[in-house]
Design an enzyme around this catalytic site. Structure first.
Site, mmCIF file in Angstrom:
data_model
loop_
_atom_site.group_PDB
_atom_site.id
_atom_site.type_symbol
_atom_site.label_atom_id
_atom_site.label_comp_id
_atom_site.label_asym_id
_atom_site.label_seq_id
_atom_site.Cartn_x
_atom_site.Cartn_y
_atom_site.Cartn_z
ATOM 1 C CG ASP A 4 5.488 -1.816 12.251
ATOM 2 O OD1 ASP A 4 4.431 -1.912 12.020
ATOM 3 O OD2 ASP A 4 4.858 -1.563 10.959
ATOM 4 C CG HIS B 3 -0.055 -0.101 2.139
ATOM 5 N ND1 HIS B 3 0.456 0.268 3.555
ATOM 6 C CD2 HIS B 3 -0.733 -1.060 3.217
ATOM 7 C CE1 HIS B 3 0.997 0.525 4.294
ATOM 8 N NE2 HIS B 3 0.299 -0.983 4.647
ATOM 9 C CG HIS C 63 4.331 -1.548 1.978
ATOM 10 N ND1 HIS C 63 2.647 -1.892 1.735
ATOM 11 C CD2 HIS C 63 4.654 -2.521 2.663
ATOM 12 C CE1 HIS C 63 3.331 -2.724 2.881
ATOM 13 N NE2 HIS C 63 3.632 -3.290 3.560
HETATM 14 P P1 AMP Z 1 4.631 -4.774 6.768
HETATM 15 O O1 AMP Z 1 4.802 -5.202 5.695
HETATM 16 O O2 AMP Z 1 3.313 -4.453 7.586
HETATM 17 O O3 AMP Z 1 5.607 -6.325 7.524
HETATM 18 O O4 AMP Z 1 5.604 -3.051 6.400
HETATM 19 C C1 AMP Z 1 6.752 -3.178 6.058
HETATM 20 C C2 AMP Z 1 7.252 -2.084 6.346
HETATM 21 O O5 AMP Z 1 6.290 -1.159 6.038
HETATM 22 C C3 AMP Z 1 8.034 -1.839 7.601
HETATM 23 O O6 AMP Z 1 9.030 -1.294 7.310
HETATM 24 C C4 AMP Z 1 6.498 -0.658 8.354
HETATM 25 O O7 AMP Z 1 7.056 -0.131 9.290
HETATM 26 C C5 AMP Z 1 6.429 0.252 7.275
HETATM 27 N N1 AMP Z 1 5.175 0.081 6.719
HETATM 28 C C6 AMP Z 1 3.248 -0.071 6.780
HETATM 29 N N2 AMP Z 1 2.381 0.899 7.060
HETATM 30 C C7 AMP Z 1 2.519 1.731 6.656
HETATM 31 C C8 AMP Z 1 2.634 3.588 7.287
HETATM 32 N N3 AMP Z 1 1.201 3.359 6.891
HETATM 33 N N4 AMP Z 1 3.107 4.005 6.666
HETATM 34 C C9 AMP Z 1 4.620 4.128 6.085
HETATM 35 N N5 AMP Z 1 5.579 2.619 6.761
HETATM 36 C C10 AMP Z 1 4.792 2.206 7.289
#
Ligand code: AMP
Length: 281
Positions: free
Chosen positions: A151, A34, A37
């Site tokens: 996170d 999204h 990412h």
């Molecule tokens: P995930 O796929 O949820 O494990 O997230 C992968 C990376 O994307 C991690 O570094 C998250 O902190 C970052 N991330 C997820 N959602 C957001 C967001 N809304 N804004 C900024 N970074 C994000």
């Protein structure tokens, strides 16, 4: 754009880039990409000569009653989005290859960084995160790795691991990307029914209320926490509302920046996290 499925193929690709003098940027993800990412990917594409993203739903970071099976898997759409954003390689390893039956090695950041906040309600979660990120770092061998403030605890834990284990990788932090109405973007938002999604909006509103209190000079953490808890009236359960030092995650009695106001709450069956950073002015 290359798609690499084994650590060996990933490492060879990366070595080739490094030998050619190119800087390698890395964005680890669990897919279901999204705008959150996308912002990390844009950051890497802007800073680095080549960008690798990983797509891997890491079983080691899910608890037994969590959503590992249910977690959205949208590889074809993710691939299209990555290509459009200028990603050079996707590392998409197989879970059985990452964790064979006799897998026995874990990376654990000990102490308060992993025990507090999400560590309390998700035992073993950060051990799963640091283990997989260490494995991904070894396969991708990046110069820089990009993580979201969404996170915030994960970021603090990864910074510590990277320093403690001498990975020599620069950790870059980028701000939270939100929907137009304030809800932090998350792959888990798609679990929410329209009614739950509406109620979930009290999370960013509660954080804003905390920020407003601070802007008005309130410094007592307990007062701010209580106001935020009160503003979370529409969630089904509050896991925590914490005011902590942004780096050490030590709880603060009196708020002094840089501090982190962090919330975890359940709406329906979905656990959501969000936070704001209170910077020194
Ligand atoms: P995930 O796929 O949820 O494990 O997230 C992968 C990376 O994307 C991690 O570094 C998250 O902190 C970052 N991330 C997820 N959602 C957001 C967001 N809304 N804004 C900024 N970074 C994000």
């Amino acid at each position: 754009m290359s798609v690499l499925e084994t650590a060996g193929a990933m490492r060879s690709w990366s070595l080739e880039q490094r030998t050619a003098g190119r800087s390698v940027g890395f964005v680890p993800t669990m897919g279901a990409l999204h705008e959150g990412h996308a912002s990390l990917i844009r950051g890497s594409v802007a800073d680095c000569d080549v960008t690798v993203i990983s797509i891997f739903v890491n079983p080691a970071q899910f608890g037994p009653n969590e959503d590992y099976e249910r977690y959205p898997r949208t590889f074809e759409a993710d691939k299209g989005m990555a290509e459009d954003l200028g990603v050079d390689a996707i590392y998409a390893p197989d879970a059985r290859a990452m964790y064979p039956a006799d897998y026995a090695t874990y990376v654990d950041v000990l102490g308060p960084l992993t025990e507090r906040l999400c560590g309390r309600s998700r035992p073993g979660h950060f051990r799963g995160v640091t283990t997989v990120v260490a494995k991904l770092f070894n396969a991708v061998q990046p110069h820089r790795a990009y993580f979201g403030q969404k996170d915030a605890q994960q970021l603090a834990v990864i910074r510590r691991m990277t320093r403690d284990l001498d990975f020599g990788i620069e950790i870059v932090e980028l701000p939270i990307v939100r929907e137009a109405d304030g809800l932090a973007r998350s792959s888990r938002n798609q679990y929410l029914t329209p009614e739950e999604r509406e109620r979930a909006l009290c999370i960013p509103r509660a954080l804003e209320k905390g920020r407003a209190l601070l802007a008005n000079g309130e410094r007592a953490a307990e007062t701010v926490r209580q106001a935020v808890r009160d503003a979370l009236a529409e969630v089904d359960a509050i896991d925590y509302v914490e005011l902590v030092d942004a780096e050490t995650l030590e709880p603060l009695a009196e708020i002094r920046p840089p501090a982190l106001l962090a919330v975890a709450a359940r709406v329906g069956e979905t656990r959501l996290i969000d936070n704001i950073k209170l910077e020194a002015t």
